[in-house]
Every structure is written in C-alpha cells, then in structure tokens.
Design an enzyme around this catalytic site. Structure first.
Site, PDB file in Angstrom:
ATOM      1  N   HIS A  23       0.692  -0.998   0.002  1.00 53.53           N
ATOM      2  CA  HIS A  23      -0.151  -0.008  -0.053  1.00 53.53           C
ATOM      3  C   HIS A  23       0.740   1.119  -0.004  1.00 53.53           C
ATOM      4  O   HIS A  23       1.697   1.281   0.919  1.00 53.53           O
ATOM      5  CB  HIS A  23      -1.024  -0.169   1.255  1.00 53.53           C
ATOM      6  N   LEU A  24       0.776   1.986  -1.080  1.00 55.31           N
ATOM      7  CA  LEU A  24       1.743   3.126  -1.113  1.00 55.31           C
ATOM      8  C   LEU A  24       1.350   4.427  -0.163  1.00 55.31           C
ATOM      9  O   LEU A  24       2.378   4.742   0.220  1.00 55.31           O
ATOM     10  CB  LEU A  24       1.652   3.833  -2.444  1.00 55.31           C
ATOM     11  N   ASN A  66      -4.898   1.862  -4.339  1.00 52.80           N
ATOM     12  CA  ASN A  66      -5.787   2.601  -3.536  1.00 52.80           C
ATOM     13  C   ASN A  66      -5.423   3.794  -2.897  1.00 52.80           C
ATOM     14  O   ASN A  66      -5.205   4.108  -1.660  1.00 52.80           O
ATOM     15  CB  ASN A  66      -6.203   1.767  -2.473  1.00 52.80           C
ATOM     16  N   HIS A  90      -8.999  -9.220  -4.506  1.00 50.45           N
ATOM     17  CA  HIS A  90      -8.999  -9.571  -3.116  1.00 50.45           C
ATOM     18  C   HIS A  90     -10.064 -10.378  -2.799  1.00 50.45           C
ATOM     19  O   HIS A  90     -11.416  -9.829  -2.765  1.00 50.45           O
ATOM     20  CB  HIS A  90      -9.108  -8.223  -2.369  1.00 50.45           C
ATOM     21  N   HIS A 106      -3.393 -12.638  -1.217  1.00 54.02           N
ATOM     22  CA  HIS A 106      -3.117 -12.962   0.325  1.00 54.02           C
ATOM     23  C   HIS A 106      -4.229 -14.152   0.459  1.00 54.02           C
ATOM     24  O   HIS A 106      -4.938 -13.898   1.552  1.00 54.02           O
ATOM     25  CB  HIS A 106      -3.169 -11.720   1.246  1.00 54.02           C
ATOM     26  N   ASP A 128       2.239  -7.394   2.002  1.00 57.18           N
ATOM     27  CA  ASP A 128       1.091  -6.713   1.902  1.00 57.18           C
ATOM     28  C   ASP A 128       1.368  -5.539   2.974  1.00 57.18           C
ATOM     29  O   ASP A 128       0.341  -5.326   3.824  1.00 57.18           O
ATOM     30  CB  ASP A 128       0.133  -7.725   2.720  1.00 57.18           C
ATOM     31  N   GLY A 144      -4.510  -3.800   8.617  1.00 55.91           N
ATOM     32  CA  GLY A 144      -3.214  -3.432   7.800  1.00 55.91           C
ATOM     33  C   GLY A 144      -2.087  -3.519   8.974  1.00 55.91           C
ATOM     34  O   GLY A 144      -2.272  -3.157  10.139  1.00 55.91           O
TER      35      GLY A 144
END
Lengths: 321, 430
Positions: B65-66, B97, B182, B235, B308, B327
């Site tokens: 996740h950036l 996202n 997902h 995942h 992840d 997360g």
C-alpha cells in the site's frame, strides 16, 4: 467459384442471410447490379411492383434504412406506407402480432419490419400471408445490410471469394456483423473480427471466423475494413471504459489502416461516431471509403429484394387466419 | 560507474537453481559475471567481502500500500523506499488505493516520477480495475497499461459483482493483462473484523466465516474458465481456497496466488488482547488454516509471498478493535519472517527465495528477480543466521504498525543494491 444459377428465392420472406444459398445471394446481387444502373438513369420510375402495397413497420428508429426501403418501393411503382408503432405499447408479443395481423388484413403485399427484439420479425412472418422483409431485428440479423455491403465489395473488387474482410468493433450487439459473417463465409471470403473481448459474443468462432484483440494485427493484409458503430444505447453496464480508450485501441485511423493492403477499402454501416470508431481522415478519404457507396447500393439491393419476393405472390385473398 | 565485486558469497539464484560459494561482478548497473570460479576481484573493482553471507536477487514485493499520494502522513515514497531497501526489496509494486486512486494514467505517471526522484528501490503500480473502485465502471486498462500499470486490481476491495468481474477479466484478457482479486465475498464480510469462531465469539467481535474467501475464489475460477483470463488471488489465507487454486492449476487455468507472512506465521490468537496491530485484511485465521498455508507454500500452490505492507498511523490503530484500520507494515520483516520456514526445516531456501524473487517477477513481467549475466544488478546480501528482535520503533517506515513487534527472528539484510547502486548498507563498521 462457379455458382449454380437460381431464378427465384426459395422463401417468400427474407428474415436473414442464414439459409440463403450462394446461388440465391448471387441472384440478388446480380439483380441489384441492374438496379444500380437503373437508379443512375434520369427516369427512376419502374412498374414491377405497380399495384402492390408495402408497409414499413419500424418499431425502432431509423432514417437511413426506412428511407432506403421507401425509395426502393416507390421506384418500383408500389404504394408505400410508413408506420412507427409506439414502441412501449408493443413490447408484449400479443400486441406485436395483433399489429401485424391488422396490417395483413388490409391486404398489404409486403411488410418491412424492424424491431428491437431478436426473433420478432420471424415471429410476424409465421403469422401473416404477405411477405416479410427483415429490416433489422435486435442483435440477430440485418440481411439487406449484408447484401448491400456484399454488392459494394463485389463491384469494387470483382469478387467476394478469397477476400480478407476485417469486421471491427461492437460485434456483441451487432446484427450487421452477424449477417455479414454469414454472407461473407457463404461466399468464400475470409472473415476476421476485431473487438475488445467484452464486445465479442461467446463462441463466435463457430461462424468460421478468427478473433483478434489487436486492431493492427487483425487488419494485416485485409482487403476490406468494415467498422461498426459502438452501440452505447444497447449497453447495460460497462463494456468499454471510455471512448478515448476505445478510439486509441479500436478506432480506425490512417496509421492502423496502413497494416491493411494498400488498396483496402473502408466500410461503415452508419451512422458513424467520428473520433470513436473511425477517424474523419479515413472516413472521408474518397479513394478508400465506400461509405457513401454503401448507401447507394442500399436502395438497389432493396429494390432487388422487393422485386424477387413479390414476383410469385398471387395476392392476398380473404382474411388472414 | 565503477565496477563492484562481491567476493566470497553464498550465491543463491532460484531462477537457475544455483547455490554455490563464489563471486559476482557488477558493471554499469548490470551483472557482468557470476559463479563459483569467480574468486579474485578484477584489479579496478571495489571489493565487498561477503564472508560467506547469502547473496540473492533482490526481493520483488508485489503487494504494497503506497499511501502517497493522499496519505503522506502514514508513508511517503521516500520512506517506503528506505524501508523496503532495509528489507532487501529491490522492486515493489504498489496497490492503486491511493488518493486520487490509480485509475487514470496520470496517477501512474505521478508515482513513476516520484520514484525516479527518490532513486531508491524500483517502484511500480497496479491500475484500478474499476473507476474509483466502484465495481461498476471499467478503467482504461489499455491506456493504464501503456503508462506502466503492471496488472489490475481494486486493491483491498473485492470485485464483487459477477457480471462486472467477468467483464474485467474479459476486457483485461484482450490486453493480456493480469487481474488481481482481493478474494472475499463482501456480503458476508461487510461489518466483520475477525474470523468467525470461538475466539471472535469470546471477544464479542463481529466476524465473518473463513469460507468467504473460497466462495469468491471459486466463483472467480469459473469466470476465468469462461474468459480465458489471467487471474491472481491475493493474500490467500485459508485451506479451502488453497484447494480450489490447486484444482484450477491442475486443470491448466491461468491462475496464481500469493500469501503474506502473517498468514503462515500468525494465527487468530494474536487478536486476543484486542491488539489492533494484528487486525489485518483478510483477518488472521485458525491454526489449521495457518498450517495449510505453510503446506501450500511447500507444494507450490502458492507461488508468491508478498509483504502486504500497509502503513497505519497511531490515530488509525489506537482505537477500539472494530474501529481500527486493518493492515500492518511488512517490508522490513518480510525476509526474516519468511526465513523462519527455512530455519524450521519446512521449506528449502531456494524454493522460498523463488517465491520472493523470480516468481513474482515472472508473474508481472518485471526485469529483476534473478541473477543472470546482463541482467540488472538488483541484489540483496543477508546473514541468514543473525538473530535479532523485531523492534517496531527502529523501522524505517513512517508508520510503526508491525504485527511482528518483539518477535525474535533470524536473518538480517546487510546490503541492498538496485541497478548497481547500494540503497541500503547495514554492515557494522568494525
């Protein structure tokens, strides 16, 4: 290919290209050729259909096809009436047939029917005494469009057999594509479809065609490039993300056209979305574009169809069943 | 650029099944030569004596996740790059996202530009599969792919509508693009924060059955069969989903899967103290499911391990469990937690490294992931035995939400190199 000659059509209806023999297609195209010449002469009034009544019943909007059929009937001397029943009131099958039976009872000789539902025109043809011509039913068939396309190609290329024809665009929703695939394969042409995968119907290869997702690849060495309209009004939900992306990957421009044969011709059944499926430079190229010629061929082909279908009609005596 | 010589290394290359003591020469950002016969350094090269440490292709982490653009208070591209480099990662792929989402080619280009400016690890992105992740409108996959999007996914939102998923797969297949799901049936997981079962019941947490995962995987496999598309399940965390993926693979479908360390190293007992750092998406599973993920890694059903990595700031985690964001950060703990499987004798080192290097690189058509002459010098040197305790305060990442805080692990990254540039150097000056 040497075609066995035919002198008449085996059915009094023209519901689709499906079922027509190569000889019948040849007969229709030969007669159409004569009507092209006739239409180019000063006196465009014939009398082959004098005394006949033709009713154009369009359950779906159309300018081009309806006008073309109307001119075809009038030039052959028939009385032509256009009706556009309220679309919303005829969604139910019964009402559709009632409408058809009413017109039949008025001793129409031939009905030209366009309907948004596949199979609707065939349904009418089973219930009436007059002849029925399919002016386009849903995503099923549009036989006179395929015939006029074939005529335009044959006049320019001198043949259909052995040509490579690429049909590009919204195949899923297109009756034009279906009729053209059948006709072109029946007459021995090679057919390639080029479309985003979301706009290809399942198992379409069974028509004897090949499928491509890349326009340049599909156009390689093509003799004819047939572009279809993106039928956004028939799309429920998202089939393509945007017209920008569509044009970038599936729109015809001069760069992609360069993959086709140098003398390849461009066709489009109309109406065109410029900048969506076709670039104006290409659509308006008088040396490459057959688009205006297709419209001209349309009248001649419809004259041939009306002429042949009504030749053996004796008249519609007594009330319809 | 000067030449650099890695001397006396245990050279490990899963792509060529190589595990030998030898050297590796880097020239102009590329691997110029390698192998057991390469012992002495060329005269002009800078020498890096590895003293028998492991040298492998840099890790390729395909699920990150950036946070930038949009959530720079949680993580920036700079921080992410530094954090990944410390974890031995040389290439990472960011989820779409962000805010704005990566559903437009301009955002792909923005991230690419930021990555060029930072000049750390290689950063790629996925494009969104539907606009604004609304599950209704296709994105411009062709244009996104041309701009550099590596595959298409709605991130941590399942593409739920079957018709839409069919169109996504079908449209993507026309561009030979991979679709990443997902896998979670959202009508079952809507308000869930844990896996259904005794633990969630005792904690009084809203929970969803583990079967929500296999339900989506199974449906998707049928759509893959229909469309001939390339599909990747992200995942994977349950035994049932593993079975379905194995079956799809045996039928020759173009299906692959990854998992994250949490799903083979942790189980649902982690949340017993309402520990929000262990709140993940999907939630941690039962011990049986955890065990099945280890087996699936051994059997090859799961092709890839990805971190992840999902930074969350304190405000997003110091909350009642149900209200906390899911997360955990993971790029810096990826390698040591994975190496536990090797130390425990569960899996061969080369097999494990394959899931962290060549497999993900192949899946997404990325250039790194292997040691080959002429290939990019994307390399990690690590001490496979060196023990340490994960200390989340010492993480390079701006956010410290590790699910492995305090865990004793073995395997420390010493040097990370990207295109011949050293982006992380952890050697202790002696």
């Amino acid at each position: 290919m040497i075609m066995p000659s035919a002198e008449s059509l085996s059915s009094r209806h023209l519901i689709g290209i499906e079922g027509l023999s190569p000889a019948e297609i040849g007969l229709l195209l030969d007669l159409s050729d004569r009507y092209v010449d006739f239409n180019r002469s000063a006196n465009k009034k014939g009398d082959a259909l004098r005394g006949r009544t033709i009713i154009n019943v369009f359950f779906e909007n159309s300018t081009r096809t309806r006008t073309s059929f109307e001119l075809a009937g009038k030039r052959l001397g028939a009385d032509v009436i256009n009706i556009s029943p309220e679309v919303s009131s005829v969604r139910k099958g019964e009402t559709l047939l009632d409408t058809a039976l009413t017109l039949d009872a008025m001793h129409a000789d031939l009905l030209v029917v366009r309907h948004p539902e596949s199979g609707a025109v065939g349904l009418i043809s089973q219930k009436v005494r007059c002849s029925v011509v399919n002016g386009g039913d849903g995503a099923h068939e549009h036989p006179t469009q395929a015939l006029l396309d074939a005529l335009a190609i044959r006049r320019r290329k001198g043949k259909l057999s052995g040509l490579i024809v690429a049909i590009c665009g919204d195949i899923l929703h297109s009756r034009v594509a279906r009729s053209n695939m059948i006709l072109l394969r029946t007459m021995g042409a090679e057919v390639r479809l080029v479309a985003p995968r979301t706009l290809l119907p399942a198992e379409v290869e069974r028509y004897g065609v090949t499928v491509h997702s890349n326009l340049s690849e599909g156009l390689k060495d093509a003799d004819i490039v047939m572009m279809l309209r993106l039928q956004q009004e028939r799309m429920r939900g998202s089939f393509v993300p945007s017209t920008t992306e569509y044009f970038r990957f599936f729109g015809l421009d001069s760069q992609k056209l360069a993959m086709a044969k140098p003398d390849a011709l461009i066709m489009h059944p109309g109406p065109m979305n410029r900048g969506v499926e076709i670039d104006s430079d290409v659509a308006d190229d008088i040396n490459r574009s057959l688009i205006q010629e297709q419209v001209e061929m349309g009248v001649a082909v419809r004259m041939a169809c009306l002429d042949l279908l009504t030749r053996d009609l004796t008249g519609n005596e007594g009330p319809a069943e | 650029m000067k030449r650099m010589f890695f001397q006396n290394a245990r050279v490990l290359d899963p792509a060529s099944n190589l595990d030998v003591v030898g050297g590796l020469l880097v020239e102009n950002g590329k691997i110029a030569d390698l192998g057991p016969n390469l012992r002495d350094p060329p005269p002009d090269a800078e020498v890096l004596d590895c003293k028998g440490l492991c040298l492998s292709p840099g890790l390729v982490d395909i699920r990150v996740h950036l946070c930038e653009p949009g959530e720079e208070h949680k993580e920036t591209i700079d921080g992410l790059s530094a954090s990944a480099a410390k974890g031995g990662i040389t290439t990472l792929v960011g989820l779409p996202n962000t805010e704005p989402p990566i559903d437009d080619a301009a955002v792909v280009e923005f991230v690419a530009r930021r990555a060029r400016e930072v000049r750390g690890v290689k950063i790629f992105v996925y494009g969104a599969a539907t606009k604004g992740f609304d599950g209704k409108r296709l994105t411009e996959m062709g244009l996104l792919k041309e701009a550099g999007a590596r595959a298409f996914t709605d991130g941590n939102i399942a593409i739920a509508d079957a018709m839409m998923m069919r169109r996504v797969l079908s449209y993507a297949s026309g561009f030979d693009a991979l679709v990443i799901q997902h896998p979670e049936e959202p009508t079952l997981t809507a308000s869930a924060v844990a896996t259904e079962g005794e633990f969630a019941t005792r904690l009084g947490l809203s929970a969803a059955p583990a079967a929500a995962e296999v339900m989506m995987v199974e449906r998707d496999i049928r759509l893959v069969e229909m469309t001939g598309a390339r599909y990747h399940a992200a995942h994977i965390s349950t035994a049932a989903a593993v079975d379905k993926i194995a079956e799809a693979k045996s039928r020759g479908l173009n299906v692959s899967a990854d998992t994250a360390p949490a799903y083979f190293a942790l189980n649902e007992t982690e949340i017993l103290q309402y520990r929000t750092f262990s709140k993940l998406s999907p939630p941690l599973r039962s011990e049986d499911d955890r065990r099945s993920i280890v087996e699936a890694l051994k059997a090859g059903t799961i092709d890839v391990i990805a971190s992840d990595h999902w930074p969350q700031d304190q405000e997003s985690k110091r909350l009642p469990f149900a209200q906390a964001n899911p997360g955990a950060v993971g790029v810096e703990t990826l390698l040591p937690v994975c190496l536990e499987l090797v130390h425990k004798g569960e899996i061969e080192l080369l097999t494990l490294l394959g899931k962290l290097t060549i497999n993900p690189a192949k899946l997404l058509g990325l250039s790194g992931g292997s040691l080959k002459k002429g290939g990019p010098a994307d390399i990690v040197v690590f001490d496979i035995d060196r023990p340490f305790k994960v200390d989340s305060d010492k993480l390079n990442s701006k956010s410290k939400n590790s699910a492995f805080d305090g865990r004793p692990v073995q395997g420390m990254v010493m040097v990370t190199m990207v295109d011949g540039r050293i982006v992380y150097d952890g050697r202790i000056t002696e």
